[in-house]
Write a protein that holds these residues in place. Structure first.
Motif, mmCIF file in Angstrom:
data_model
loop_
_atom_site.group_PDB
_atom_site.id
_atom_site.type_symbol
_atom_site.label_atom_id
_atom_site.label_comp_id
_atom_site.label_asym_id
_atom_site.label_seq_id
_atom_site.Cartn_x
_atom_site.Cartn_y
_atom_site.Cartn_z
ATOM 1 N N LEU A 30 -6.093 -47.022 -14.287
ATOM 2 C CA LEU A 30 -6.924 -46.983 -15.482
ATOM 3 C C LEU A 30 -7.381 -45.553 -15.718
ATOM 4 N N CYS A 42 -15.350 -51.315 -25.938
ATOM 5 C CA CYS A 42 -15.028 -51.041 -27.338
ATOM 6 C C CYS A 42 -15.980 -51.849 -28.224
ATOM 7 N N ARG A 66 -8.132 -52.604 -25.213
ATOM 8 C CA ARG A 66 -8.667 -51.321 -24.791
ATOM 9 C C ARG A 66 -9.110 -51.369 -23.333
ATOM 10 N N PRO A 67 -9.110 -50.238 -22.630
ATOM 11 C CA PRO A 67 -9.520 -50.227 -21.213
ATOM 12 C C PRO A 67 -11.034 -50.190 -21.082
ATOM 13 N N CYS A 68 -11.689 -51.306 -21.381
ATOM 14 C CA CYS A 68 -13.150 -51.280 -21.474
ATOM 15 C C CYS A 68 -13.844 -52.173 -20.461
ATOM 16 N N ALA A 73 -9.764 -53.364 -15.909
ATOM 17 C CA ALA A 73 -8.820 -52.887 -16.917
ATOM 18 C C ALA A 73 -7.582 -52.278 -16.274
ATOM 19 N N THR A 80 1.308 -51.466 -22.033
ATOM 20 C CA THR A 80 -0.123 -51.311 -22.317
ATOM 21 C C THR A 80 -0.543 -49.855 -22.170
ATOM 22 N N LEU A 81 -0.097 -49.215 -21.112
ATOM 23 C CA LEU A 81 -0.493 -47.836 -20.842
ATOM 24 C C LEU A 81 -0.034 -46.884 -21.940
ATOM 25 N N TRP A 86 -4.172 -47.613 -26.500
ATOM 26 C CA TRP A 86 -4.645 -46.678 -25.484
ATOM 27 C C TRP A 86 -4.323 -45.226 -25.833
ATOM 28 N N ILE A 89 -7.259 -43.014 -26.140
ATOM 29 C CA ILE A 89 -7.980 -42.924 -24.867
ATOM 30 C C ILE A 89 -7.404 -41.806 -24.001
ATOM 31 N N TRP A 90 -6.086 -41.697 -23.951
ATOM 32 C CA TRP A 90 -5.467 -40.692 -23.083
ATOM 33 C C TRP A 90 -5.819 -39.277 -23.527
ATOM 34 N N THR A 93 -9.018 -38.587 -21.732
ATOM 35 C CA THR A 93 -9.054 -38.917 -20.306
ATOM 36 C C THR A 93 -9.200 -37.658 -19.450
#
Length: 290
Positions: A30, A42, A66-68, A73, A80-81, A86, A89-90, A93
């Motif tokens: 994650l 989120c 979302r990785p929340c 997550a 997904t990644l 996402w 998000i990256w 990160t």
């Protein structure tokens, strides 16, 4: 004239590359934001409106892409990644983390020189990874996570995440009983029996407004969220959250064992012991004269 269809490019970068390499080895990963903490819920999942609290025990049933949900997550799904949910998000990160328990590992996080000296004198040698202030000792085998099992020592395995800092050096060995014993000193840390709370009913009789499910559920969900998202001063945060819940809901008797159990579980997911939870709850009751 027909407008060209824009080409959606997959996210890229060294952190995503590292995450994908780990996922290919079936290590759930994650992203972390600045401060080595997970991304917050989120908007659709704010205050666990999505029903995401079960994610604190196992992934699902929340369908949010979302990785929340912190450690829950963590995923090995490359779709997904690298997916659109996402992508943004990256870009924000700062580090990659993984769920040790999800791949059958335990990380002994040694946070200072004294802790490292203790480990070298007490624990069997295994794979080690240098950290900013100490070392990660990684063993084969999963167990319950716990913070501050001794000065400068945290256990990160199930229901926890550890920052990925490289493969490390040395041969990984089996999880020793000496590490398990650090947590076993506090019995029943995984599923504590919540302490029942007896408080007087409101004066004057009548139906308590807190008994409306939406009102009470939202209050408990917000309390869980506050505990879950804290990144420092966990003891104080847990006590103040318990105090706030009891201030709002403690005098009418509407707090059942199930609600109290949810608060205790959230606190223990942050590394609090049953004793710490019980002390914080008792102190809050005393403070309010309950």
């Amino acid at each position: 004239m027909t407008q060209p269809v824009p080409i959606r490019r997959a996210p890229s970068g060294p952190l995503l590359t590292a995450a994908l390499e780990l996922a290919a080895r079936m290590v759930p990963v994650l992203p972390l934001r600045v401060g080595k903490v997970p991304f917050g819920n989120c908007p659709a999942c704010r205050y666990n409106a999505c029903g995401g609290r079960p994610n604190m025990k196992a992934p699902g049933p929340c369908k949010c892409p979302r990785p929340c949900h912190a450690w829950a997550a963590a995923t090995t799904d490359t779709a997904t990644l690298t997916g659109p949910a996402w992508a943004s998000i990256w870009k924000k990160t700062a580090a990659v983390a993984y769920h040790p328990g999800g791949t059958g590992l335990t990380v002994v996080d040694l946070d200072n020189a004294a802790a490292i000296t203790w480990a070298r004198q007490t624990l069997p040698a295994t794979r080690t990874v240098p950290t900013t202030r100490g070392e990660h000792w990684i063993y084969r085998g999963a167990m319950q996570s716990a913070n501050a099992v001794r000065d400068g020592v945290d256990i990160k395995s199930s229901m926890a995440y550890a920052r990925w800092l490289g493969p490390g050096t040395g041969t990984m060995t089996a999880l020793p009983e000496a590490v398990r014993a650090l947590v076993a000193k506090e019995p029943s840390r995984i599923r504590p029996t919540p302490h029942a709370v007896t408080v007087p009913a409101p004066a004057g009789g009548g139906e308590c407004p807190h008994r409306m499910p939406a009102y009470l559920d939202r209050g408990i969900a917000m309390a869980e969220q506050r505990i879950t998202e804290t990144t420092s001063a966990v003891h104080i945060t847990v006590y103040r959250t318990f105090l706030a819940v009891l201030s709002a809901h403690g005098r009418c008797g509407c707090l059942t064992d199930a609600y109290i159990g949810r608060l205790f579980a959230a606190a223990q997911a942050k590394g609090e012991t049953v004793r710490h939870c019980t002390d914080a709850w008792t102190n809050a009751l005393t403070r309010l004269g309950l």
